[in-house]
Motif scaffolding. Structure first.
Motif, PDB file in Angstrom:
ATOM      1  N   ASP A  10      25.054 -13.257   5.509  1.00 16.89           N
ATOM      2  CA  ASP A  10      24.322 -14.089   4.480  1.00 16.89           C
ATOM      3  C   ASP A  10      25.442 -14.884   3.553  1.00 16.89           C
ATOM      4  O   ASP A  10      24.871 -15.616   2.653  1.00 16.89           O
ATOM      5  CB  ASP A  10      23.386 -13.417   3.583  1.00 16.89           C
ATOM      6  CG  ASP A  10      24.122 -11.920   2.843  1.00 16.89           C
ATOM      7  OD1 ASP A  10      24.867 -11.464   3.499  1.00 16.89           O
ATOM      8  OD2 ASP A  10      23.857 -11.684   1.594  1.00 16.89           O
ATOM      9  N   SER A  11      26.542 -14.720   3.880  1.00 17.75           N
ATOM     10  CA  SER A  11      27.726 -15.235   2.836  1.00 17.75           C
ATOM     11  C   SER A  11      28.316 -16.364   3.648  1.00 17.75           C
ATOM     12  O   SER A  11      28.739 -16.121   4.685  1.00 17.75           O
ATOM     13  CB  SER A  11      28.821 -14.118   2.974  1.00 17.75           C
ATOM     14  OG  SER A  11      30.119 -14.851   2.402  1.00 17.75           O
ATOM     15  N   LEU A  12      28.104 -17.629   3.246  1.00 18.03           N
ATOM     16  CA  LEU A  12      28.640 -18.898   3.715  1.00 18.03           C
ATOM     17  C   LEU A  12      30.193 -18.770   4.021  1.00 18.03           C
ATOM     18  O   LEU A  12      30.596 -19.100   5.019  1.00 18.03           O
ATOM     19  CB  LEU A  12      28.287 -19.924   2.854  1.00 18.03           C
ATOM     20  CG  LEU A  12      28.675 -21.253   3.248  1.00 18.03           C
ATOM     21  CD1 LEU A  12      28.107 -21.820   4.443  1.00 18.03           C
ATOM     22  CD2 LEU A  12      28.432 -22.325   2.006  1.00 18.03           C
ATOM     23  N   PRO A  13      30.729 -18.291   2.978  1.00 11.15           N
ATOM     24  CA  PRO A  13      32.476 -18.081   3.258  1.00 11.15           C
ATOM     25  C   PRO A  13      32.732 -17.187   4.103  1.00 11.15           C
ATOM     26  O   PRO A  13      33.640 -17.446   5.031  1.00 11.15           O
ATOM     27  CB  PRO A  13      32.750 -17.649   1.903  1.00 11.15           C
ATOM     28  CG  PRO A  13      32.030 -18.171   0.738  1.00 11.15           C
ATOM     29  CD  PRO A  13      30.615 -18.014   1.545  1.00 11.15           C
ATOM     30  N   MET A  14      32.134 -16.140   4.247  1.00  4.05           N
ATOM     31  CA  MET A  14      32.322 -15.059   5.446  1.00  4.05           C
ATOM     32  C   MET A  14      32.173 -15.624   6.864  1.00  4.05           C
ATOM     33  O   MET A  14      32.838 -15.526   7.688  1.00  4.05           O
ATOM     34  CB  MET A  14      31.619 -13.622   5.127  1.00  4.05           C
ATOM     35  CG  MET A  14      31.921 -12.713   6.194  1.00  4.05           C
ATOM     36  SD  MET A  14      33.562 -12.472   6.001  1.00  4.05           S
ATOM     37  CE  MET A  14      34.039 -11.530   5.080  1.00  4.05           C
ATOM     38  N   GLY A  16      32.312 -18.800   7.608  1.00  6.24           N
ATOM     39  CA  GLY A  16      33.445 -19.622   8.008  1.00  6.24           C
ATOM     40  C   GLY A  16      34.876 -18.744   8.073  1.00  6.24           C
ATOM     41  O   GLY A  16      35.483 -19.236   8.991  1.00  6.24           O
ATOM     42  N   VAL A  17      34.949 -17.623   7.548  1.00  5.90           N
ATOM     43  CA  VAL A  17      36.171 -17.048   7.781  1.00  5.90           C
ATOM     44  C   VAL A  17      36.055 -16.335   9.205  1.00  5.90           C
ATOM     45  O   VAL A  17      37.098 -16.423  10.082  1.00  5.90           O
ATOM     46  CB  VAL A  17      36.313 -15.814   6.954  1.00  5.90           C
ATOM     47  CG1 VAL A  17      37.413 -14.664   7.234  1.00  5.90           C
ATOM     48  CG2 VAL A  17      36.612 -16.444   5.419  1.00  5.90           C
ATOM     49  N   ASP A  56      26.658  -8.951  10.114  1.00  3.28           N
ATOM     50  CA  ASP A  56      26.880  -8.284   9.139  1.00  3.28           C
ATOM     51  C   ASP A  56      25.834  -7.083   8.837  1.00  3.28           C
ATOM     52  O   ASP A  56      24.676  -7.113   9.725  1.00  3.28           O
ATOM     53  CB  ASP A  56      26.681  -9.131   7.809  1.00  3.28           C
ATOM     54  CG  ASP A  56      27.091  -8.352   6.391  1.00  3.28           C
ATOM     55  OD1 ASP A  56      27.548  -7.348   6.393  1.00  3.28           O
ATOM     56  OD2 ASP A  56      26.677  -9.078   5.360  1.00  3.28           O
ATOM     57  N   PHE A  57      26.066  -6.096   8.184  1.00  2.00           N
ATOM     58  CA  PHE A  57      24.710  -5.093   8.011  1.00  2.00           C
ATOM     59  C   PHE A  57      23.689  -5.462   6.909  1.00  2.00           C
ATOM     60  O   PHE A  57      22.742  -5.696   6.781  1.00  2.00           O
ATOM     61  CB  PHE A  57      25.519  -3.690   7.917  1.00  2.00           C
ATOM     62  CG  PHE A  57      24.400  -2.723   7.358  1.00  2.00           C
ATOM     63  CD1 PHE A  57      23.412  -2.541   8.190  1.00  2.00           C
ATOM     64  CD2 PHE A  57      24.411  -2.060   6.156  1.00  2.00           C
ATOM     65  CE1 PHE A  57      22.230  -1.509   7.632  1.00  2.00           C
ATOM     66  CE2 PHE A  57      23.723  -1.381   5.675  1.00  2.00           C
ATOM     67  CZ  PHE A  57      22.722  -0.909   6.441  1.00  2.00           C
ATOM     68  N   ASN A  58      24.425  -5.600   5.663  1.00  2.00           N
ATOM     69  CA  ASN A  58      23.810  -5.625   4.352  1.00  2.00           C
ATOM     70  C   ASN A  58      23.320  -7.133   3.930  1.00  2.00           C
ATOM     71  O   ASN A  58      23.974  -8.080   3.516  1.00  2.00           O
ATOM     72  CB  ASN A  58      24.658  -5.336   3.297  1.00  2.00           C
ATOM     73  CG  ASN A  58      24.096  -4.903   1.985  1.00  2.00           C
ATOM     74  OD1 ASN A  58      22.978  -4.633   2.224  1.00  2.00           O
ATOM     75  ND2 ASN A  58      24.675  -4.660   0.949  1.00  2.00           N
ATOM     76  N   MET A  59      22.139  -7.423   4.588  1.00  2.00           N
ATOM     77  CA  MET A  59      21.630  -8.877   4.401  1.00  2.00           C
ATOM     78  C   MET A  59      20.296  -8.999   3.679  1.00  2.00           C
ATOM     79  O   MET A  59      19.489  -7.942   3.869  1.00  2.00           O
ATOM     80  CB  MET A  59      21.569  -9.600   5.498  1.00  2.00           C
ATOM     81  CG  MET A  59      23.077  -9.822   6.197  1.00  2.00           C
ATOM     82  SD  MET A  59      22.724 -10.626   7.822  1.00  2.00           S
ATOM     83  CE  MET A  59      22.286  -9.319   8.946  1.00  2.00           C
ATOM     84  N   PRO A  60      19.837  -9.807   3.085  1.00  2.00           N
ATOM     85  CA  PRO A  60      18.436  -9.708   2.372  1.00  2.00           C
ATOM     86  C   PRO A  60      17.381 -10.010   3.758  1.00  2.00           C
ATOM     87  O   PRO A  60      17.809 -10.286   4.814  1.00  2.00           O
ATOM     88  CB  PRO A  60      18.314 -11.090   1.710  1.00  2.00           C
ATOM     89  CG  PRO A  60      19.269 -11.859   1.888  1.00  2.00           C
ATOM     90  CD  PRO A  60      20.516 -11.162   2.735  1.00  2.00           C
ATOM     91  N   THR A  87      31.415  -3.984   5.249  1.00  2.00           N
ATOM     92  CA  THR A  87      31.973  -3.112   4.492  1.00  2.00           C
ATOM     93  C   THR A  87      31.623  -1.664   4.561  1.00  2.00           C
ATOM     94  O   THR A  87      32.457  -0.791   4.213  1.00  2.00           O
ATOM     95  CB  THR A  87      31.865  -3.553   2.887  1.00  2.00           C
ATOM     96  OG1 THR A  87      30.431  -3.465   2.714  1.00  2.00           O
ATOM     97  CG2 THR A  87      32.371  -4.935   2.749  1.00  2.00           C
ATOM     98  N   GLU A  88      30.382  -1.389   5.172  1.00  2.00           N
ATOM     99  CA  GLU A  88      29.991   0.044   5.243  1.00  2.00           C
ATOM    100  C   GLU A  88      30.967   0.587   6.240  1.00  2.00           C
ATOM    101  O   GLU A  88      31.257   0.443   7.349  1.00  2.00           O
ATOM    102  CB  GLU A  88      28.592   0.118   6.065  1.00  2.00           C
ATOM    103  CG  GLU A  88      27.391  -0.767   5.437  1.00  2.00           C
ATOM    104  CD  GLU A  88      27.002  -0.097   4.005  1.00  2.00           C
ATOM    105  OE1 GLU A  88      27.139   0.949   3.896  1.00  2.00           O
ATOM    106  OE2 GLU A  88      26.264  -0.921   3.166  1.00  2.00           O
ATOM    107  N   LYS A 108      35.425  -4.573   7.309  1.00  2.00           N
ATOM    108  CA  LYS A 108      36.019  -5.576   6.634  1.00  2.00           C
ATOM    109  C   LYS A 108      37.080  -4.870   5.407  1.00  2.00           C
ATOM    110  O   LYS A 108      36.713  -3.778   5.163  1.00  2.00           O
ATOM    111  CB  LYS A 108      35.145  -6.427   5.691  1.00  2.00           C
ATOM    112  CG  LYS A 108      34.249  -7.334   6.358  1.00  2.00           C
ATOM    113  CD  LYS A 108      33.317  -7.735   5.482  1.00  2.00           C
ATOM    114  CE  LYS A 108      32.154  -8.348   6.214  1.00  2.00           C
ATOM    115  NZ  LYS A 108      30.913  -8.968   5.122  1.00  2.00           N
TER     116      LYS A 108
END
Lengths: 141, 153
Positions: A10-14, A16-17, A56-60, A87-88, A108
């Motif tokens: 859900d993170s746009l910068p992540m 991209g990274v 990712d794990f934690n997403m809406p 991060t979990e 991460k």
């Protein structure tokens, strides 16, 4: 061979990274698709050939674990490798990811080497070496 | 628990800021002379994330826009001018997500602590939280707060 990689975060910068990290790890020729949550990723899987899913794990809406469970119920998606990047860090959660069918796990913060090691293990060596850093990106964490 | 948690948040801020954002941070000690007030025009972005498990609460992170711009460019590895607010807010949320995840894993390595989704919020006053830690960088000051929920009876 170029791979098709679906990045679910859900993170746009992540997102991209992660793309930059794949390029730095030698997968510069891969084609990337992006989804903001598990639900959107499942929709993308229906219409696209995907070699590997990085989530990712934690997403809406739908988290990474629910997405893996849905993929495993589907004949066409159940064999697509899924790597959880999150991060979990509790052993309990890592065990749950693997138990539910995740092929790998990266915590991460991560390095390109960790990503490369896991991708080679799951997909084989990339032949995209000549395409590394074609965007002139400096990226070395 | 409050002291242990804010200490671990501090450790995680050091690790995340250095590893992912290439920033050297220094914790402001209580004995340090107070910093000069931030310019009135300086906009500060704030974010919070809830957690739950054997104990529950909220972690807050506040970062000035100028520093957030530097963090975003360092994170992405390139100059992104003009930088959209969506990118900067995404960077702030991801930073807090990593700090919180790292903190809770270190506090309890065996059992699972659930993390919420980071939310952009307004600035929180230190009087409204349990503990506050402040960090100096070359580009501005980072503030972190924690607030624990009362255990249910």
């Amino acid at each position: 061979m170029s791979f098709s990689i679906l990045i679910v975060d859900d993170s746009l910068p992540m997102r991209g990274v992660l793309k930059k990290t794949f390029r730095a790890a030698g997968y510069g020729g891969a084609s990337f698709l992006e989804a903001e949550d598990g639900q959107q990723a499942l929709e993308m899987l229906k219409g696209n050939w995907i070699d590997i899913v990085i989530t990712d794990f934690n997403m809406p809406i739908m988290n990474g674990l629910e997405m893996i469970q849905k993929m495993k119920e589907h004949d066409l998606f159940k064999n697509i490798p899924v790597v959880v990047v999150t991060t979990e860090g509790s052993q309990e959660k890592i065990d749950e990811f693997i138990e539910q069918g995740a092929s790998g796990y990266i915590k991460k913060p991560f390095t390109p080497e960790q990503i490369k090691e896991l991708l080679i293990q799951l997909l084989g060596e990339s032949t995209d070496e000549e395409e590394i850093d074609t965007a002139g990106d400096q990226f070395d964490f | 628990m409050k002291k242990r948690l804010i200490q671990q948040v501090t450790n995680s801020i050091f690790e995340v800021m250095e590893t992912m954002f290439f920033l050297t941070v220094e914790e402001q000690q209580k004995s340090d002379p107070p910093l000069q007030a931030q310019p009135v025009s300086e906009e500060i972005k704030a974010c919070s994330i809830k957690f739950s498990g054997s104990f529950s609460g909220t972690i807050f992170l506040e970062i000035p826009m100028e520093l957030l711009k530097t963090m975003t460019e360092n994170f992405m590895g390139q100059d992104l001018s003009p930088l959209s607010e969506e990118y900067m807010e995404g960077t702030l949320k991801e930073a807090l997500n990593m700090i919180a995840g790292n903190t809770l894993t270190q506090i309890d390595k065996t059992s699972y602590m659930g993390l919420g989704i980071p939310d952009i919020t307004t600035i929180t006053s230190p009087e409204d939280v349990d503990e506050t830690a402040i960090f100096n960088t070359e580009n501005g000051t980072i503030t972190a707060h924690i607030k624990l929920n009362e255990p249910e009876q």
